[in-house]
Design a protein around this motif. Sequence first.
Motif, PDB file in Angstrom:
ATOM      1  N   THR A   4       1.145  -0.905   0.047  1.00 11.58           N
ATOM      2  CA  THR A   4       0.083   0.385   0.198  1.00 11.58           C
ATOM      3  C   THR A   4       0.736   1.262   0.254  1.00 11.58           C
ATOM      4  N   GLN A   5       0.293   1.910  -0.892  1.00  9.20           N
ATOM      5  CA  GLN A   5       0.949   3.503  -0.780  1.00  9.20           C
ATOM      6  C   GLN A   5      -0.021   4.643   0.490  1.00  9.20           C
ATOM      7  N   THR A   6      -0.982   4.203   0.869  1.00 12.19           N
ATOM      8  CA  THR A   6      -1.593   4.872   1.485  1.00 12.19           C
ATOM      9  C   THR A   6      -0.843   5.786   2.672  1.00 12.19           C
ATOM     10  N   ARG A   7      -1.146   6.764   2.839  1.00 15.41           N
ATOM     11  CA  ARG A   7      -0.010   8.227   3.737  1.00 15.41           C
ATOM     12  C   ARG A   7      -0.823   8.677   4.538  1.00 15.41           C
ATOM     13  N   ALA A   8      -1.049   9.518   5.745  1.00 16.60           N
ATOM     14  CA  ALA A   8      -2.013  10.328   6.329  1.00 16.60           C
ATOM     15  C   ALA A   8      -1.982  11.686   5.424  1.00 16.60           C
ATOM     16  N   LEU A   9       0.235  12.277   5.431  1.00 16.71           N
ATOM     17  CA  LEU A   9      -0.041  12.695   4.437  1.00 16.71           C
ATOM     18  C   LEU A   9      -0.763  12.784   3.089  1.00 16.71           C
ATOM     19  N   PHE A  10      -0.994  12.250   2.119  1.00 19.92           N
ATOM     20  CA  PHE A  10      -1.911  12.267   1.000  1.00 19.92           C
ATOM     21  C   PHE A  10      -3.052  12.063   1.315  1.00 19.92           C
ATOM     22  N   ASP A  11      -3.932  11.551   2.230  1.00 21.02           N
ATOM     23  CA  ASP A  11      -5.026  11.291   2.156  1.00 21.02           C
ATOM     24  C   ASP A  11      -5.408  12.955   2.681  1.00 21.02           C
ATOM     25  N   ARG A  12      -4.506  13.815   2.865  1.00 22.36           N
ATOM     26  CA  ARG A  12      -5.003  14.717   3.842  1.00 22.36           C
ATOM     27  C   ARG A  12      -4.180  16.278   3.092  1.00 22.36           C
ATOM     28  N   LEU A  13      -3.078  15.342   1.415  1.00 24.62           N
ATOM     29  CA  LEU A  13      -2.957  16.829   1.043  1.00 24.62           C
ATOM     30  C   LEU A  13      -3.115  15.161  -0.941  1.00 24.62           C
ATOM     31  N   PRO A  14      -4.075  15.281  -1.366  1.00 28.17           N
ATOM     32  CA  PRO A  14      -3.891  14.189  -2.922  1.00 28.17           C
ATOM     33  C   PRO A  14      -3.248  14.593  -3.867  1.00 28.17           C
ATOM     34  N   ARG A  15      -3.046  16.129  -3.381  1.00 32.31           N
ATOM     35  CA  ARG A  15      -2.510  16.510  -4.836  1.00 32.31           C
ATOM     36  C   ARG A  15      -1.101  16.720  -4.544  1.00 32.31           C
ATOM     37  N   LEU A  16      -0.506  16.295  -3.464  1.00 26.23           N
ATOM     38  CA  LEU A  16       0.855  15.656  -2.599  1.00 26.23           C
ATOM     39  C   LEU A  16       1.599  14.664  -3.574  1.00 26.23           C
ATOM     40  N   ALA A  17       0.384  13.673  -3.318  1.00 30.70           N
ATOM     41  CA  ALA A  17       1.052  12.312  -4.538  1.00 30.70           C
ATOM     42  C   ALA A  17       1.377  12.132  -5.863  1.00 30.70           C
ATOM     43  N   ASP A  18       0.840  13.254  -6.302  1.00 29.18           N
ATOM     44  CA  ASP A  18       1.489  13.630  -7.968  1.00 29.18           C
ATOM     45  C   ASP A  18       2.553  14.621  -8.305  1.00 29.18           C
TER      46      ASP A  18
END
Length: 324
Positions: A4-18
């Motif tokens: 999994t690549q789910t992280r609390a940071l990406f849940d909070r700021l989804p744009r950052l994952a890209d």
Amino acid sequence: MVATQTRALFDRLPRLADLVPFTALADGLPTPVQQVDERLWVQREESTSSTYGGNKVRKFEFLFPVAERRGGPMLTAGGVGSHHVLAAAVHANRLGLDVDAVLYRQPDTDDVARTSAELAAMDNVHVTRIRSPYLMPAAIAARLAALAPRRPYLLWPGASTPLGTLGYVSAGLELAASFEHSEWLRPDVVVVPLGSGGTAVGTALGLALAGWHDTEVLAVRAADAVANNVGVLRGLEAGTAAVLALGGWRPRPARLRVARQWFGGRYGRPTRAGDEAMRIAEEMGLELEPTYTAKAFAAALDQLGRGKRVVFVQTYAGAISPLR
């Protein structure tokens, strides 16, 4: 590799994952937050990874992808008993990368001996030894020259760069979510060890991102001020906040304070307060080491004595044992 690549940071700021590099390395997230007594909680960061836990793996997830693209090796530095260097070697080995490590002297302890022996057993590590941490910049430059024409990735000591610090922004968000899920009153202070600064700065920014504007992060100095003075920390905060702004967050100043009185005058030197903190922690089933976590836990006990609600961030990559 972690699925999994789910992280609390990406849940909070989804744009950052890209927008930021990421390689999933931690299989223990979110780490547990355990209530020890009415006013003390512990965030169990030793359980970040079943391969090698502690606080570094969160940072590595945002830094190792760059090293992967270059093909290695990674060049880093630390004390002869550095958990950062050992963690880098362990997780780099998972990705087929070599580590070139510059190691300086530090006081001998059982933990230093154990960590040094584990590093020596790794077959993907080249070690250069120096007498003092103040020789580290010159030694790193010499190793960069020696490795030419290869382009090694410079893994900053402690992995505390704006990208690496994102890992602890995520940890701060996890901490806030754990309190909200359990319906605990928010703590007055979150106590973290202060070495290279990424754990402290990231935690403070994560709590700010979660809306915890009244909780202070107390960073307990365990390294020389040249590595973690206010200017360094604020610069790291500004750089990390700029990355978070790319994800859509309007940064707010982090509530971060440095505690200097627990240091002991020299990197790695055990202190009487730290030794007593280790004894008390052992009674709780919590394993510490004398360089970082014992000093931070001594400060946490001091905050408890002042009547505050306290979270202690347990960053040691030692054995995991349940709190009693």
